[in-house]
Design a protein around this motif. Structure first.
Motif, PDB file in Angstrom:
ATOM      1  N   LYS A   1      31.125  57.143  22.198  1.00 28.78           N
ATOM      2  CA  LYS A   1      30.700  56.978  23.590  1.00 28.78           C
ATOM      3  C   LYS A   1      31.702  56.169  24.408  1.00 28.78           C
ATOM      4  CE  LYS A   1      25.710  57.279  22.737  1.00 28.78           C
ATOM      5  NZ  LYS A   1      24.404  56.583  22.823  1.00 28.78           N
ATOM      6  N   ARG A   2      32.552  55.411  23.745  1.00 30.47           N
ATOM      7  CA  ARG A   2      33.518  54.572  24.450  1.00 30.47           C
ATOM      8  C   ARG A   2      34.897  55.213  24.516  1.00 30.47           C
ATOM      9  NH1 ARG A   2      32.434  48.994  23.969  1.00 30.47           N
ATOM     10  NH2 ARG A   2      34.453  48.679  24.996  1.00 30.47           N
ATOM     11  N   MET A   3      35.036  56.443  24.046  1.00 36.33           N
ATOM     12  CA  MET A   3      36.332  57.095  24.016  1.00 36.33           C
ATOM     13  C   MET A   3      36.463  58.121  25.142  1.00 36.33           C
ATOM     14  SD  MET A   3      38.125  55.733  21.659  1.00 36.33           S
ATOM     15  CE  MET A   3      37.666  54.412  20.537  1.00 36.33           C
ATOM     16  N   ALA A   4      37.646  58.159  25.718  1.00 35.62           N
ATOM     17  CA  ALA A   4      37.923  59.132  26.772  1.00 35.62           C
ATOM     18  C   ALA A   4      37.839  60.550  26.208  1.00 35.62           C
ATOM     19  CB  ALA A   4      39.318  58.869  27.354  1.00 35.62           C
ATOM     20  N   GLU A   5      37.565  61.486  27.092  1.00 35.53           N
ATOM     21  CA  GLU A   5      37.514  62.892  26.672  1.00 35.53           C
ATOM     22  C   GLU A   5      38.931  63.441  26.505  1.00 35.53           C
ATOM     23  OE1 GLU A   5      35.076  64.332  25.597  1.00 35.53           O
ATOM     24  OE2 GLU A   5      33.404  63.131  26.323  1.00 35.53           O
ATOM     25  N   PRO A   6      39.103  64.365  25.557  1.00 38.21           N
ATOM     26  CA  PRO A   6      38.051  65.033  24.775  1.00 38.21           C
ATOM     27  C   PRO A   6      37.691  64.302  23.478  1.00 38.21           C
ATOM     28  CG  PRO A   6      40.150  66.051  24.297  1.00 38.21           C
ATOM     29  CD  PRO A   6      40.440  64.974  25.324  1.00 38.21           C
TER      30      PRO A   6
END
Length: 885
Positions: A849-854
């Motif tokens: 949830k804390r990681m940038a996409e993708p």
């Protein structure tokens, strides 16, 4: 799959679930539902007919009714993948028993009875490495947390304390050494080439501390005379080929025994103390009373095969397990929710010991680095929990950095507020009150309150609340303004202010000196503290020595940080100022949270700061020694950088970090080369100066390799070729493993050939490649998984390859998503073999949830794939479902 049962207070189980679980969903055990055991087992006699393929166990349990509990008609004896062959009650066949899932229920008339139960085990088939299992031709046990129930039926809970008498019989040619807890009371030969040994442990202990080892072993023997005059026989048992690598472990043990007497007043209480090194082990080590069982990694050391870090690891883990003799064994935990009672306190004790052995400043920085890299992410993610959890589904999942490392920091805060002398009075009172008991965290806090004269009512929130408090600080016109916020975590949306002790000093910018240090305690959401006669242009140094495990936001300019990095007289605060400078630059460089890119002024300031650190080492009497200099030169890891922003792009942060490293390596190339040359001239020894030289030698290679791979490869290969110790050899190989240079393959081939057959060294060979910066690291890890030396059923080998890769943020977060798939595949393959080890690979996915996409989506997809698998163990099921949130 062993589905957890719904405990009930009627049969004396410690906790109860609020409703029967759904099919295939483990029951939730809650701390609030604790009830005392309905039956106690004051005496246990065990008879083992030992064999690698088949072992027969006969247990005799003296059971008595616990009159402080309900009058349950049945005693519940926990089991796991075992069946009773016979059940006797008071010497006669028992008809009043039934099976409830894996547990044995026996109906008892009256208030006491003697139960005799026979079970049959197949140790060579026990791939979970819990209970009694075979490892390379020997037998050993691991019973914490719930492994004893895999040996015999028993009320397997920490608050059932028993004295044990154990008789072992075995073929003498196969299993010539027979070890158990306590003191040996007899031994002899039997017909048919068999022999026996009997052991008795006079100190009541819970079943999780039971231990047995049988095998073809030899020992390094020594002795220690306690402060009370007891002569203790010491032995470290290993395979014969490993005997020459045990002296450091023995020296560490004797230092630990002496230090615990002098620092905490704790004296050893048996006639013997045995340590056994085992090659297949889920943990680092286990503190079983009088018979510590260790992963070989934390016993074996010599200069040729062990790094300086390995030497420190052996010393620290030997100390940790020995210190458990009091903080864990003589006083144990009432239930598994109190795990930090023994582990947090013992981690603090081993940290203080290591500070005295190795130097306080560097050790403190190392401990905080581990906390920030592992525990801070745990505290802000879906697996967040208080150091005393409120519930669990599988207890092995709570052997976490929060329970251990944060638990230690919480007790360290008590010590900071009380002072060393008063804290010692409190700990003495704790041991005096609860010796021979199963205690709680509350018991410990109360003893510190009473002994040290503290009011810790509000401080107890540290045991109740998860999350890392964030403290904002500003100093102006003689006033220190502090505010705190404890962030919401799963299941705890609203938090109360914590008690936060902070060591503070104010520096005069014109003189570079401070007027001294002061401890302030923030116990409200916001507070102001007055500092009379403060310098007109004061520079604030706060949380010196990392007094509290908090995240800090301090109103300080770049100039203040440069000043503190050069002038602060607290080594940790000096290190911290430089880290803060680096973090600010890297976050800006990566455009984290929309920050503007850093400018040349910021980078130049860092160049000056690093140049000063390097120049400080030109003469031997510089303000920094090489041990501390090595710490100052370490850049913050990507995992910690990710924690500084709401949404992290791990690839951008990694690239920013590597870019700064390359720029520093190029800008300061002459200085790094000079430092490498200077350090290379220091002869090998284990003293501080030589260890520091080896530390900065590798750091120099790291920066030079980032700037010019070809030139650094030549220098690293030269270091590798002339290395006379593992520290230099591994440091050089670590750098080479990340380069696309011809020297890489030659060094890797040489290392494998040189150490072929040495499991710990080959573990390093796997780990160095899996953790490398090489651009093709994913395909290399896949190839290594097919290497003849890789074994999926050996936890050390699995960790060396896959855990090293999971910690490799460039590989794990590869934009293709292949790194995520690689670890998910490993979890699914390993879970049926060793669930406990498999579950420990899940937490890296929990940051999705804390990681940038993708990245976030790809991580979540792998969690969902694991969750959809049939027959997941309780261990992995709980971790995956909590991670999905």
């Amino acid at each position: 799959m062993d589905v957890a049962r719904t405990p009930s207070t009627a049969d004396g189980n410690p906790m109860m679930a609020d409703a029967p679980p759904e099919p295939h969903v483990p029951a939730t055990i809650r701390r609030e539902d604790y009830t005392p055991p309905a039956w106690l087992v004051p005496e246990v006699a065990l008879h083992f007919d030992l064999g690698i393929e088949k072992t027969v166990v006969r247990s005799e349990l003296k059971i008595v009714r616990n009159h402080t509990s309900d009058r349950a008609p049945n005693i519940r004896l926990n089991g796991d993948e075992i069946e009773p062959r016979t059940v006797l009650c008071n010497g006669k066949p028992c008809e009043s028993w039934t099976m409830d899932g894996n547990d044995l229920l026996v109906s008892i008339e009256g208030d006491e009875a003697l139960l005799s139960i026979t079970t049959e085990l197949t140790p060579d088939q026990n791939s979970k490495l819990m209970g009694l299992y075979a490892s390379n031709g020997m037998l050993c046990t691991q019973c914490e947390a719930e492994g004893f129930r895999r040996i015999t039926f028993f009320p397997d809970r920490p608050d059932v304390l028993s004295t044990y008498t154990v008789r072992m019989e075995a073929p003498k040619d196969v299993l010539p050494v027979l070890l158990c807890n306590g003191n040996k009371t007899g031994e002899g030969d039997l017909d048919g080439g068999r022999h026996w040994a009997e052991w008795h442990d006079p100190w009541p202990k819970p079943s999780y501390l039971f231990a047995l080892v049988a095998g073809d072993l030899v020992a390094l023997e020594d002795s220690f005379t306690t402060m009370g005059g007891r002569e203790v026989d010491l032995a470290i048992w290993v395979r014969e080929a490993d005997l020459g690598r045990t002296q450091h472990a023995m020296d560490s043990l004797k230092k630990s025994m002496k230090w615990d007497e002098e620092t905490f007043g704790r004296e050893y209480d048996l006639d013997v103390f045995n340590i056994v090194a085992v090659g297949d082990f889920n943990m680092g080590a286990m503190e079983n009373k009088g018979l510590n069982i260790f992963n070989t990694k934390y016993v074996l050391a010599d200069p040729e095969t062990a790094t300086d870090g390995d030497y420190d690891g052996v010393e620290g883990v030997i100390a940790h397990e020995y210190f458990h003799n009091w903080s864990g064994n003589r006083v144990t935990c009432r239930d598994w929710f109190q795990l930090s009672l023994k582990e947090g306190f013992t981690v603090l004790r081993d940290q203080l010991f290591s500070q005295d052995m190795q130097g306080e400043a560097v050790k403190r920085i190392e401990d905080v680095r581990v906390l920030r890299a592992v525990q801070f992410p745990e505290d802000s993610g879906p697996l967040s929990h208080p150091i005393r959890p409120d519930s669990y589904q599988e207890i092995s999942n709570f052997y976490t950095s929060t329970v251990y490392n944060k638990g230690a920091e919480v007790i360290r805060m008590m010590r900071s507020m009380a002072g060393e002398e008063a804290f010692r009075k409190g700990s003495d009172l704790y041991f005096e009150r609860h010796d021979g008991e199963a205690a709680t965290c509350e018991d410990f806090i109360t003893a510190i309150e009473d002994g040290a004269g503290l009011d810790l009512k509000q401080f107890r929130r540290w045991y109740e609340q998860a999350g890392t408090p964030r403290v904002s600080a500003a100093f102006k016109d003689g006033q220190l303004q502090l505010t705190q916020e404890v962030p919401a975590t799963p299941g705890q949306p609203d938090k109360q202010p914590a008690v936060i002790p902070l060591r503070v000093a104010l520096f005069d910018r014109s003189t570079g000196k401070s007027a001294g240090e002061r401890l302030v305690v923030l116990d409200q959401s916001e507070a102001s503290f007055s500092f009379e006669d403060s310098p007109a242009d004061a520079v604030l140094s706060i949380n010196r020595g990392f007094t509290a495990p908090v995240a800090l936001d301090v109103e300080r300019g770049e100039g203040d940080l440069v000043f503190l990095a050069a002038n602060d007289d607290d080594p940790f605060a000096r290190y911290e100022a430089l880290q803060e400078l680096v973090i600010g630059h890297l976050l800006a460089e990566a455009g984290a949270d929309g920050a503007a890119r850093s400018d040349d002024t910021s980078r130049a300031a860092l160049g000056e700061a690093f140049a000063a650190i390097l120049d400080d080492g030109v003469v031997d009497d510089g303000a920094l020694d090489d041990q501390m200099r090595g710490e100052m030169l370490l850049l913050p890891p990507v995992a910690y950088l990710c924690e500084q922003v709401l949404v992290a792009d791990p690839v951008a942060l990694h690239q920013a970090r590597e870019g700064l490293k390359a720029w520093l390596g190029s800008e300061l190339r002459d200085r790094f080369e000079a430092m490498h040359d200077r350090a290379s001239a220091v002869p090998y020894s284990l003293d501080r100066k030589a260890r520091g030289a080896r530390k900065v030698k590798t750091q120099a290679l790291v920066y030079l390799a980032a700037a010019d791979g070809a030139a650094a490869a030549s220098r690293a290969k030269a270091q590798y070729d002339r290395a006379g110790n593992m520290t230099d050899r591994q440091g050089a190989l670590m750098v080479l493993a990340g380069l696309e240079q011809p020297e890489r393959d030659a060094a890797l081939e040489d290392f494998h050939a040189r150490f072929d057959g040495n499991d710990l060294a080959i573990d390093k060979w796997f780990a160095l490649q899996a953790g490398s910066l090489h651009p093709d690291v994913i395909s290399q890890v896949k190839a290594l998984a097919d290497h003849p030396d890789f074994r999926l059923n050996n936890p050390n080998r699995v960790r060396s390859l896959y855990m090293a890769f999971a910690a490799n943020k460039a590989g794990f977060h590869d934009p293709s998503g292949e790194g995520y798939r690689l670890i998910a595949d490993l979890i699914l393959a390993l879970d049926p073999i060793n669930p406990q080890t498999a579950a420990r690979f899940v937490p890296p996915f929990g940051r999705w949830k804390r990681m940038a996409e993708p990245h976030g989506t790809m991580m979540r997809e792998q969690l969902e794939r694991i969750a959809a698998a049939d027959g997941l163990s309780r261990d992995t099921y709980e971790q995956v479902n909590r991670s999905l949130g």
